[in-house]
Design an enzyme around this catalytic site. Structure first.
Site, PDB file in Angstrom:
ATOM      1  N   ASN A  97      12.645  35.774   9.339  1.00 45.51           N
ATOM      2  CA  ASN A  97      11.750  34.688   9.728  1.00 45.51           C
ATOM      3  C   ASN A  97      12.431  33.331   9.733  1.00 45.51           C
ATOM      4  OD1 ASN A  97       9.507  36.192  10.371  1.00 45.51           O
ATOM      5  ND2 ASN A  97       8.843  36.307   8.234  1.00 45.51           N
ATOM      6  N   GLU A 112      13.468  43.800   3.764  1.00 45.16           N
ATOM      7  CA  GLU A 112      14.293  42.787   3.112  1.00 45.16           C
ATOM      8  C   GLU A 112      14.037  42.870   1.611  1.00 45.16           C
ATOM      9  OE1 GLU A 112      14.559  39.250   6.454  1.00 45.16           O
ATOM     10  OE2 GLU A 112      12.727  39.386   5.313  1.00 45.16           O
ATOM     11  N   HIS A 144      10.147  43.015   1.246  1.00 45.41           N
ATOM     12  CA  HIS A 144       9.446  42.535   2.437  1.00 45.41           C
ATOM     13  C   HIS A 144       9.496  43.561   3.557  1.00 45.41           C
ATOM     14  CE1 HIS A 144       8.973  39.444   5.884  1.00 45.41           C
ATOM     15  NE2 HIS A 144       7.792  39.676   5.358  1.00 45.41           N
ATOM     16  N   SER A 177       5.642  37.101   2.441  1.00 48.87           N
ATOM     17  CA  SER A 177       6.460  36.694   3.581  1.00 48.87           C
ATOM     18  C   SER A 177       6.968  35.270   3.421  1.00 48.87           C
ATOM     19  CB  SER A 177       5.645  36.725   4.874  1.00 48.87           C
ATOM     20  OG  SER A 177       5.051  37.964   5.070  1.00 48.87           O
TER      21      SER A 177
HETATM   22  N1  LIG Z   1       0.539  41.324   8.234  1.00 49.78           N
HETATM   23  C1  LIG Z   1       1.858  41.208   8.370  1.00 49.78           C
HETATM   24  O1  LIG Z   1       2.396  41.257   9.485  1.00 49.78           O
HETATM   25  C2  LIG Z   1       2.724  41.050   7.150  1.00 49.78           C
HETATM   26  C3  LIG Z   1       4.085  41.349   7.238  1.00 49.78           C
HETATM   27  C4  LIG Z   1       4.898  41.246   6.102  1.00 49.78           C
HETATM   28  C5  LIG Z   1       4.353  40.830   4.911  1.00 49.78           C
HETATM   29  N2  LIG Z   1       3.030  40.504   4.831  1.00 49.78           N
HETATM   30  C6  LIG Z   1       2.493  40.102   3.509  1.00 49.78           C
HETATM   31  O2  LIG Z   1       1.803  41.183   2.945  1.00 49.78           O
HETATM   32  C7  LIG Z   1       0.753  40.720   2.125  1.00 49.78           C
HETATM   33  C8  LIG Z   1      -0.553  41.333   2.570  1.00 49.78           C
HETATM   34  O3  LIG Z   1      -0.768  41.035   3.918  1.00 49.78           O
HETATM   35  P1  LIG Z   1      -1.739  41.897   4.847  1.00 49.78           P
HETATM   36  O4  LIG Z   1      -1.454  41.463   6.237  1.00 49.78           O
HETATM   37  O5  LIG Z   1      -1.637  43.322   4.497  1.00 49.78           O
HETATM   38  O6  LIG Z   1      -3.164  41.303   4.426  1.00 49.78           O
HETATM   39  P2  LIG Z   1      -4.603  42.021   4.573  1.00 49.78           P
HETATM   40  O7  LIG Z   1      -5.577  40.925   4.553  1.00 49.78           O
HETATM   41  O8  LIG Z   1      -4.611  42.978   5.701  1.00 49.78           O
HETATM   42  O9  LIG Z   1      -4.733  42.875   3.237  1.00 49.78           O
HETATM   43  C9  LIG Z   1      -4.896  42.302   1.984  1.00 49.78           C
HETATM   44  C10 LIG Z   1      -5.654  43.269   1.103  1.00 49.78           C
HETATM   45  O10 LIG Z   1      -5.652  42.768  -0.222  1.00 49.78           O
HETATM   46  C11 LIG Z   1      -6.981  42.945  -0.747  1.00 49.78           C
HETATM   47  N3  LIG Z   1      -7.195  41.968  -1.810  1.00 49.78           N
HETATM   48  C12 LIG Z   1      -7.770  40.771  -1.763  1.00 49.78           C
HETATM   49  N4  LIG Z   1      -7.811  40.221  -2.989  1.00 49.78           N
HETATM   50  C13 LIG Z   1      -7.240  41.101  -3.831  1.00 49.78           C
HETATM   51  C14 LIG Z   1      -6.992  41.113  -5.220  1.00 49.78           C
HETATM   52  N5  LIG Z   1      -7.320  40.097  -5.994  1.00 49.78           N
HETATM   53  N6  LIG Z   1      -6.408  42.196  -5.732  1.00 49.78           N
HETATM   54  C15 LIG Z   1      -6.059  43.233  -4.950  1.00 49.78           C
HETATM   55  N7  LIG Z   1      -6.268  43.288  -3.652  1.00 49.78           N
HETATM   56  C16 LIG Z   1      -6.861  42.219  -3.094  1.00 49.78           C
HETATM   57  C17 LIG Z   1      -7.889  42.765   0.430  1.00 49.78           C
HETATM   58  O11 LIG Z   1      -9.138  43.403   0.158  1.00 49.78           O
HETATM   59  C18 LIG Z   1      -7.102  43.461   1.531  1.00 49.78           C
HETATM   60  O12 LIG Z   1      -7.397  44.843   1.588  1.00 49.78           O
HETATM   61  C19 LIG Z   1       0.800  39.220   2.185  1.00 49.78           C
HETATM   62  O13 LIG Z   1       1.564  38.721   1.137  1.00 49.78           O
HETATM   63  C20 LIG Z   1       1.503  38.975   3.501  1.00 49.78           C
HETATM   64  O14 LIG Z   1       2.163  37.731   3.544  1.00 49.78           O
HETATM   65  C21 LIG Z   1       2.205  40.626   5.932  1.00 49.78           C
END
Ligand SMILES: NC(=O)c1ccc[n+]([C@@H]2O[C@H](COP(=O)([O-])OP(=O)(O)OC[C@H]3O[C@@H](n4cnc5c(N)ncnc54)[C@H](O)[C@@H]3O)[C@@H](O)[C@H]2O)c1
Lengths: 268, 291
Positions: free
Chosen positions: B193, B155, B143, B122
């Site tokens: 954003n 995106e 994204h 993000s």
């Molecule tokens: N949550 C949101 O609203 C949102 C929206 C758009 C984009 N994002 C982006 O998506 C990505 C993930 O966000 P999220 O909210 O799903 O986070 P999250 O914490 O819910 O999930 C992350 C996952 O990655 C795993 N993980 C940790 N270390 C790891 C590794 N070395 N290798 C593989 N997996 C690993 C964790 O165990 C977890 O299951 C981030 O880059 C975030 O910026 C999040």
């Protein structure tokens, strides 16, 4: 039914006149041209809707609504009107658009020309498409009296809009938020971040906005959006509200949005 | 590499976003290889995903057979090396640059050099993530928005050195996953954003100036402007801390561009611990039902 005078030169003036007319008011419109001269019709769409410009009508108005979109034009236009209006309108509530100057500032001009007592002046603010909004912002000044405020409320209530009172400022709540969004989207477009259609689609789908900022600008009129930003720049300093150069270029080119057939988009 | 040759998609990270992505990928007919750091996390994620898919059957949005087939298409793994068999990679691991870069370096040696690797970041620079690979042209941004199955927008971000074809294939992929893609440059905040910042910031300034209280501002934005939610209601939903952090990150990333200057008033709110719905109180108070 009451006599309503609408003085203005942009989409808000046109829309408010149309709404007042369909609410059963007798509407007289007076649009100002580029140089701020009153009495000259430049507004194409008015030919389709209500009677085009009428000379100052015989009967006195019950309410005067002003929506001139640029401050420079507004000042000139008010000077022009001063001579005529001061004759007999001392009690008429005068609703001035805060999109290009605060009601307090307009009160100061008006006090100087002695055209109407500043007690009668109330600011109003909203954005096109006015038809779709159910609330209108009213911005009384420290001089406004209850009578004028009451009549202002009655007028907007008669159009089916709920009046909401806020403190006098440049812009008002909705215009400031939306003009800032549009300006920010215009910078993104100018910088080639994405196409206009993609920026609008992203904002509608990603954050649930009612319109994309750029298509919204075309509805409001780019001239009006620029007017808001320029007024904000003057009031708050240049940095935050500095209009995107692209927005200025479009306005200079006469691409003011839907009503001129082209703004950020083209219309046929 | 064409879109038609893509059969199996690797999803890295099975959290909020990765889980949602794996679900829609499977529902769109692709095989999914879902990767995370341990089996426990993966089992939990798999349970959630199949739960969502089964609910779709109950709601009549999918037949039992379709649901079973979709669930069967999801395979989980804790071995990154298994990504070798994937034709497209979507990464959704935590938002930490070093973590992502390490992962891409490894993936670069595991996967065949022409397949696309798409990051769901993000706030990080896609270009910076891509820079650690030998073939950075194949790294793009993809994204998604939360919750993934419901939000139509994706995106697609072309980094400074992404290949145009990689961007185009990713656009096509987003469509095949039932999404509406928009293409954006690799700028901080991408489109949404970034462009949305004044919605919050200008509302906060109006409040600071005392033009109106937060309830009135929300009401005017909703009833006057036709928005679904006012800025203060939305901040409460997003979490004031998350929203404030996003503003700070955009402000920093644009070298202190004044249009993005964060709000002191919001900072104080965050410091006070009134973070919105999740703490029971933000700009508004929430009844006992909410956490
Ligand atoms: N949550 C949101 O609203 C949102 C929206 C758009 C984009 N994002 C982006 O998506 C990505 C993930 O966000 P999220 O909210 O799903 O986070 P999250 O914490 O819910 O999930 C992350 C996952 O990655 C795993 N993980 C940790 N270390 C790891 C590794 N070395 N290798 C593989 N997996 C690993 C964790 O165990 C977890 O299951 C981030 O880059 C975030 O910026 C999040």
């Amino acid at each position: 039914m009451s006599h309503v005078w609408v003085i203005g030169d942009g989409t808000p003036a046109y829309e408010i006149a149309k709404l007042a007319q369909s609410a059963g008011h007798l509407v007289f419109t007076s649009f100002v041209d580029e140089k701020g001269n009153p009495d000259e019709l430049i507004y194409e769409q008015s030919q389709q809707g209500f009677a085009p410009f009428t000379r100052q009508p015989e009967a006195n108005p019950d309410v005067i609504i002003e929506a001139i979109i640029r401050k420079s034009k507004k000042l000139t236009a008010w000077r022009g009107y001063a001579v005529e209006l001061r004759k007999s309108l001392s009690d008429t509530p005068m609703l001035v658009s805060t999109l290009s100057a605060s009601a307090t500032e307009i009160s100061a001009w008006v006090a100087r020309t002695k055209m109407v007592p500043r007690q009668s002046i109330i600011g109003w603010a909203t954005l096109p498409p006015i038809e779709h909004s159910s609330a209108v912002e009213l911005l009384p000044t420290q001089f406004s009296n209850e009578r004028a405020l009451g009549l202002a409320k009655d007028f907007f209530t008669s159009l089916g809009k709920e009046p909401v009172i806020i403190k006098d400022c440049v812009g008002g709540v909705l215009p400031r938020v939306v003009a800032s969004l549009i300006n920010n989207a215009a910078y993104a477009l100018m910088e080639g971040v994405a196409s206009a259609a993609d920026i609008d689609a992203a904002m509608k789908l990603g954050t649930n906005y009612p319109y994309g900022p750029l298509e919204w600008a075309d509805k409001i009129g780019l001239d009006q959006v620029l007017g808001i930003l320029e007024a904000l720049c003057e009031a708050y300093g240049q940095d935050r509200y500095q209009p995107a150069p692209m927005l200025r270029q479009l306005v200079y080119a006469g691409h003011w949005g839907k009503r001129t057939g082209r703004g950020f988009y083209e219309y046929r | 590499m064409t879109i038609e040759t893509i059969k199996k998609i690797g999803v890295l990270g099975s959290g909020t976003m990765g889980g949602g992505i794996a679900q829609i990928v499977a529902q769109s007919g692709y095989e999914v290889l879902l990767y995370d750091i341990n089996t426990e996390i993966l089992q939990k994620a798999f349970g959630k995903i199949s739960g969502f898919i089964n609910r779709a059957v109950e709601k009549g949005k999918m037949t039992r057979e379709e649901a079973d087939a979709a669930i069967e298409r999801i395979i989980t793994t804790t071995h990154l090396a298994n990504m070798a068999g994937c034709d497209f990679i979507i990464e959704a691991v935590p938002e930490k640059l070093e973590l992502k870069q390490t992962l891409y370096e490894e993936l670069d040696t595991i996967t065949s050099p022409e397949i696309i690797m798409a990051t769901n970041t993000s706030t990080l620079s896609v270009t910076q993530i891509a820079s650690v690979t030998k073939n950075p042209g194949r790294v793009v941004g993809m994204h998604f928005f939360n919750p993934v199955p419901l939000m139509k927008l994706v995106e697609v971000i072309g980094g400074a050195i992404s290949d145009e074809t990689a961007v185009q294939i990713t656009v096509e992929m987003a469509k095949r996953l039932g999404k509406t893609p928009v293409v954006t440059k690799d700028v901080p905040g991408f489109i949404v954003n970034r462009v949305a910042r004044p919605f919050y910031l200008e509302a906060l300034r109006l409040l600071e100036e005392g033009v109106a209280d937060h309830t009135t501002i929300d009401r005017l934005i909703r009833e006057g402007g036709g928005f679904n939610m006012g800025p203060f209601e939305l901040m409460d939903l997003i979490g004031l801390d998350v929203n404030f952090a996003a503003s700070v990150s955009v402000y920093e990333a644009y070298f202190h561009e004044p249009r993005y200057r964060p709000s002191l008033l919001q900072q104080r709110m965050v410091e006070s611990g009134r973070l919105g719905r999740k703490t029971g109180r933000g700009w508004y108070e929430y009844g006992g039902g909410e956490k």
